[in-house]
Design an enzyme around this catalytic site. Sequence first.
Site, short mmCIF file in Angstrom:
data_model
loop_
_atom_site.label_atom_id
_atom_site.label_comp_id
_atom_site.label_asym_id
_atom_site.label_seq_id
_atom_site.Cartn_x
_atom_site.Cartn_y
_atom_site.Cartn_z
N GLN A 42 0.46 -1.15 0.03
CA GLN A 42 0.05 -0.10 0.14
C GLN A 42 0.82 1.09 0.06
O GLN A 42 0.20 1.92 0.71
CB GLN A 42 -0.60 0.09 0.84
CG GLN A 42 -2.39 -1.38 1.32
CD GLN A 42 -2.60 -1.01 -0.34
OE1 GLN A 42 -3.59 0.57 -0.04
NE2 GLN A 42 -3.62 -1.65 -1.02
N SER A 43 2.29 1.16 -0.60
CA SER A 43 2.71 2.06 -0.71
C SER A 43 2.36 3.34 -1.41
O SER A 43 2.03 3.47 -2.87
CB SER A 43 4.57 1.90 -1.90
OG SER A 43 4.94 3.11 -1.57
N ASN A 44 2.13 4.47 -0.94
CA ASN A 44 1.35 6.11 -1.36
C ASN A 44 2.41 6.90 -2.78
O ASN A 44 2.50 7.54 -3.14
CB ASN A 44 1.35 6.78 -0.24
CG ASN A 44 -0.15 6.86 0.81
OD1 ASN A 44 -1.11 6.03 0.36
ND2 ASN A 44 0.81 6.08 1.79
#
Length: 336
Positions: free
Chosen positions: A77-79
Site C-alpha cells: 500500500q505504498s503511497n
Amino acid sequence: MLSQRLDAYPRLPLGDFPTPLQPLPRLSDWMGRPIYIKRDDLPGPTMGGNKVRKLEYLMAEALSLGARKVVTFGGLQSNHARLTAAAAVQCGIEPHLFYFERRPRQLSGNLVINELLGAKMHFIPFGGGGNASMTLEKSIRLVRLVARIVTGPHYFIPVGGHSWLGCLGYVRAALEIDAQAREMGLERAWVVLAAGTGGTLAGLMAGFALLNSPLQLLALDVGKLWLAFPASIARLAGEICAQLGTPRTFSAQNVPLIEGIYTGKRYGVPSPAGMAAVKLLARTEGILLDPIYTAKACAGMLDLIKRGRLGGQEPVIFVHTGGLPGLFAFPTGFVP
Ligand SMILES: Cc1ncc(COP(=O)(O)O)c(C=O)c1O
C-alpha cells in the site's frame, strides 16, 4: 537565505503549495490542548500526499536527465509508489514499481490506482528489506541492482523518495510551517508526524535547524522497518544541510523519533488504536486519516498528550501526510 538556496535546485510543480495549517477546534476541546493540522494530504495528483513535495525535485531531475523510465519500490500500500507513478505519467515517463511481496489475488487501495495509471508493477516475493533485517541504505542498494537487471536504464527513486534531493521538499515545508506558525502565534508548537523511511522527518530536521526555528519536532515510527533507523535519518539530515551549503552534524541519539511503540503488530497492518484515531478525526473534524501511517502517528500523538508526555501546554501541529487510498484497502470491520 534558505529559500534562495533551495531555489537553486530545479523543481517541477506537482501540487498547490503552501498547504493550509488549520485549527482542529473540536478535537482540541476533546483533548484539552490546542491542536492544529498541516494539510500535506491535499496537494498533488491521485489523492495526493507527502511524497509530492519530494517528487517535485526528483522528477525535475529525471526530466533533466531525459529518463524514459522511472523505478521505485515500497510496501503493497505504498503511497510513494502510487504518487511516483502518477507524477511519471504526468511527465510522459514510464513508471515501474517493485514490490517484494506476492501479487495479491485482488488489487485494492493504492494498487488499483497504479493499475489505472498503467504503471508496470513487478511483484518479487523475496528480499527487499523492510523487516528490520537490514539498513535502509542497504535495502536501497539491493533493489537498485535488481531494478537495473529487470528494467534496463532508468531513473531510480529510493523507497519513500529517501534522498537528499527529494527531501529538499521537506526543507521547503519547514520554511512554510515556520512562517505559518509565526503568523498564527504558534512559535513553540510541537510538530508531530509519521515516519516510514524518515525522509520527511530528515527534511524537517534540516529545515528547522537551518532556520533556527523554535518549533519542536517529534516523529512516530509506523513500521519497525529498518536496522539502525535513527542513524540513517541523522545521516540524511546532515547530507541535506551539506548540499544546501551549511554543514550540520546530527546524531542518531538526538533524532526525535519514537520507535516501535505505536507501530501496532507491524508495518502495513492497521492497529486498533490507529483505527480509533481515524474514527475520532472523522467524527470530530470530518477529516480522514490513512490506516497505515497517519492513523498510527495520530494515535501516538493523542496518547502522548493524554499522558502528559508531549511537552507542557504548547500547541501541537499534526502533519497530515496523506495516504487516503490505503483506507480503501481494508474492510470497514477493521474499525474497532
Ligand atoms: C501517508 C504517508 N505518511 C507518512 C509517510 C512517511 O514518510 P517518510 O517515508 O518520509 O518517513 C508515508 C510514506 O512512507 C506515507 O505514505
